[in-house]
Motif scaffolding. Structure first.
Motif, PDB file in Angstrom:
ATOM      1  N   LEU A 190      -0.894 -63.199  94.184  1.00 36.70           N
ATOM      2  CA  LEU A 190      -1.371 -63.824  95.170  1.00 36.70           C
ATOM      3  C   LEU A 190      -1.254 -65.597  95.003  1.00 36.70           C
ATOM      4  O   LEU A 190      -0.967 -65.860  93.805  1.00 36.70           O
ATOM      5  N   PRO A 191      -1.210 -66.114  96.163  1.00 38.55           N
ATOM      6  CA  PRO A 191      -0.775 -67.708  95.965  1.00 38.55           C
ATOM      7  C   PRO A 191      -2.186 -68.211  95.237  1.00 38.55           C
ATOM      8  O   PRO A 191      -3.069 -67.660  95.536  1.00 38.55           O
ATOM      9  N   THR A 192      -1.860 -69.216  94.421  1.00 38.74           N
ATOM     10  CA  THR A 192      -2.975 -69.863  93.671  1.00 38.74           C
ATOM     11  C   THR A 192      -3.172 -71.173  93.938  1.00 38.74           C
ATOM     12  O   THR A 192      -2.119 -71.885  94.073  1.00 38.74           O
ATOM     13  N   VAL A 236     -11.032 -65.339  94.163  1.00 40.53           N
ATOM     14  CA  VAL A 236     -10.115 -64.639  95.256  1.00 40.53           C
ATOM     15  C   VAL A 236     -10.888 -65.091  96.480  1.00 40.53           C
ATOM     16  O   VAL A 236     -11.828 -64.584  96.682  1.00 40.53           O
ATOM     17  N   TYR A 237     -10.173 -65.838  97.620  1.00 39.57           N
ATOM     18  CA  TYR A 237     -10.939 -66.191  98.752  1.00 39.57           C
ATOM     19  C   TYR A 237      -9.835 -65.556  99.852  1.00 39.57           C
ATOM     20  O   TYR A 237      -8.639 -65.672  99.795  1.00 39.57           O
ATOM     21  N   PHE A 238     -10.319 -64.707 100.785  1.00 36.78           N
ATOM     22  CA  PHE A 238      -9.655 -64.097 102.038  1.00 36.78           C
ATOM     23  C   PHE A 238     -10.532 -64.162 103.171  1.00 36.78           C
ATOM     24  O   PHE A 238     -11.702 -64.421 103.321  1.00 36.78           O
ATOM     25  N   CYS A 239      -9.870 -64.436 104.162  1.00 34.78           N
ATOM     26  CA  CYS A 239     -10.546 -64.484 105.551  1.00 34.78           C
ATOM     27  C   CYS A 239     -10.410 -63.025 106.228  1.00 34.78           C
ATOM     28  O   CYS A 239      -9.244 -62.091 105.970  1.00 34.78           O
ATOM     29  N   THR A 247      -4.477 -61.235 102.768  1.00 32.85           N
ATOM     30  CA  THR A 247      -4.261 -60.871 101.432  1.00 32.85           C
ATOM     31  C   THR A 247      -5.037 -61.773 100.355  1.00 32.85           C
ATOM     32  O   THR A 247      -5.243 -61.319  99.280  1.00 32.85           O
ATOM     33  N   GLY A 248      -5.650 -63.031 100.739  1.00 28.28           N
ATOM     34  CA  GLY A 248      -6.318 -64.027  99.767  1.00 28.28           C
ATOM     35  C   GLY A 248      -5.516 -64.950  98.958  1.00 28.28           C
ATOM     36  O   GLY A 248      -4.133 -64.867  98.909  1.00 28.28           O
TER      37      GLY A 248
END
Lengths: 112, 112
Positions: A8-10, A87-90, A104-105
């Motif tokens: 995931l992007p960080t 992890v944050y996702f919409c 994907t978060g």
């Protein structure tokens, strides 16, 4: 351990700074949006939501901005704390349906 | 406190075996959902149920089955037909569409 967050992007931020996490959504017909926080080994936890008749909504230390023109959603976290690391996702919901589309978060790392 | 309980937390499947994941909620929600979470991907919908004795296939229903005999319960069976079952499985519920989904803490399924 939990491997959901791999690849995931960080976003790394210093403790006390503000964080901005972005999400591009896919369907212009979506009218309801949610931000979730997911810690390692746990299920997603609701943070804040917004409906398409609004541009901005504020909660405790969090703000969600919605730009329908470019189909963009952002989550702002004020005064980021170590406990915000996750992890944050919409998620977007199509009008009146039971189906959601999840991003994907982004992994948020808070540096002490 | 109301919430969603998933069990077991970890599950191992032998080749050719069916396994059942439990999901129970005491939120009095009508809708329940099963998602699969894989590294680097958004949640993908397996099945959902809007009401007792009714359920609909999601995007990746092949190799899975569900039942909804009680409002509180929505078990998921991973059948031997699911050739790549290793994943983190999440159950969720909501009162209505366009309202937040509440998630359990997941079951991690692995292959022996």
């Amino acid at each position: 351990g939990e491997s959901v967050g791999l690849h995931l992007p960080t976003l790394s931020v210093q403790e006390g700074d503000n964080s901005i996490i972005n999400c591009a959504y896919s369907n212009s017909a979506s009218d309801y949006f949610i931000w979730y926080k997911q810690e390692s080994g746990k299920g997603p936890q609701f943070i804040i939501d917004i409906r398409s008749n609004m541009d901005k909504r504020q909660g405790q230390r969090v703000t969600v901005l919605l730009n329908k023109t470019v189909k963009h959603l952002s989550l702002q976290i004020a005064a980021t704390q170590p406990g915000d690391s996750a992890v944050y996702f919409c998620a977007e919901n199509h009008k009146g349906t039971y189906k959601y589309i999840f991003g994907t978060g982004t992994r948020l790392k808070v540096l002490a | 406190d109301g919430g969603i309980t998933q069990s077991p937390k970890y599950l191992f499947r032998k080749e050719g075996q069916n396994v059942t994941l439990s999901c129970e909620q005491n939120l009095n929600h009508d809708a329940m959902y099963w998602y699969r979470q894989d590294p680097g991907q958004g949640l993908r919908l397996i099945y959902y149920s809007q009401i007792v004795n009714d359920f609909q296939k999601g995007d990746i229903a092949e190799g899975y089955s569900v039942s909804r005999e009680k409002k509180e319960s929505f078990p998921l069976t991973v059948t031997s037909a699911q050739k790549n079952p290793t994943a983190f499985y999440l159950c969720a519920s909501s009162k209505l569409p366009n309202q937040p989904q509440h998630f359990g803490d997941g079951t991690r399924l692995s292959i022996l």
